[in-house]
Write a protein that holds these residues in place. Structure first.
Motif: not given
Length: 196
Positions: A109-114
């Motif tokens: 999630a961090a890689m996709e959305l941060s």
């Protein structure tokens, strides 16, 4: 008066989490969420809010469960260094390679959305800070037990361990062999946490 819910909330959240984990946030459609949960749009969004609210809830619960697990390891471990080793190496011991393929929901999630979603970036910072704090406590304990060099800064070392583990997670996601990941994890630990 609102009607009582006619579904098992934990089961629904578990199914939805699995879908987000496998497909990512952008790749998960409303139809995917309805199929996984067994709920219609009205029931799903009425109970949990919109897609982003649902995802943030699932992510927070995932992070909190991981924090409780890591703290439990520290409370129950024979030695502090065992907690750090399990954190870095444990997930790659799965002979099926399932964890390596899926990676970590938070890291994904961090890689996709941060960059686009401030709430995800904030949740990642919160969760990674909590993880680093537990790892630092484990390293302090390892120092007292003679398993980690006294010269190490526990807080910086914990952050380096987390960064290294996240790198291994990314390598697992791109198909690196779990046995090779285990060897890399061993090398990482030997380099970051010498005994003297």
């Amino acid at each position: 008066m609102p009607r009582p819910r006619q579904f098992d909330e934990d089961r629904v959240l578990s199914a939805v989490r699995s879908t987000f984990w496998d497909k990512g946030y952008a790749g998960t459609s409303l139809e995917d969420l309805m199929s996984a949960s067994g709920l219609g749009k009205g029931s799903l969004y009425g109970a949990f809010g919109d897609k982003q609210s649902l995802f943030l809830r699932v992510l927070r619960e995932y992070d909190d469960a991981n924090d409780r697990m890591l703290r439990g390891w520290l409370d129950e471990a024979d030695r502090g260094i065992d907690v750090v080793r399990e954190f870095v190496i444990g997930s790659f011991r799965d002979p099926s390679g399932e964890y390596a393929r899926r990676g970590c929901l938070l890291a994904n999630a961090a890689m996709e959305l941060s960059a686009s979603t401030a709430e995800v970036a904030a949740e990642a910072r919160r969760s990674y800070a909590a993880t680093s704090a537990v790892l630092a406590d484990a390293i302090r304990r390892a120092q007292r037990e003679g398993d980690a060099a006294a010269r190490l800064d526990p807080d910086l070392t914990a952050q380096a361990v987390l960064a290294g583990q996240l790198g291994l997670v990314v390598l697992g996601r791109i198909g690196q062999d779990p046995a090779a990941l285990t060897l890399m994890a061993e090398a990482l630990l030997t380099g970051l946490i010498p005994a003297n």
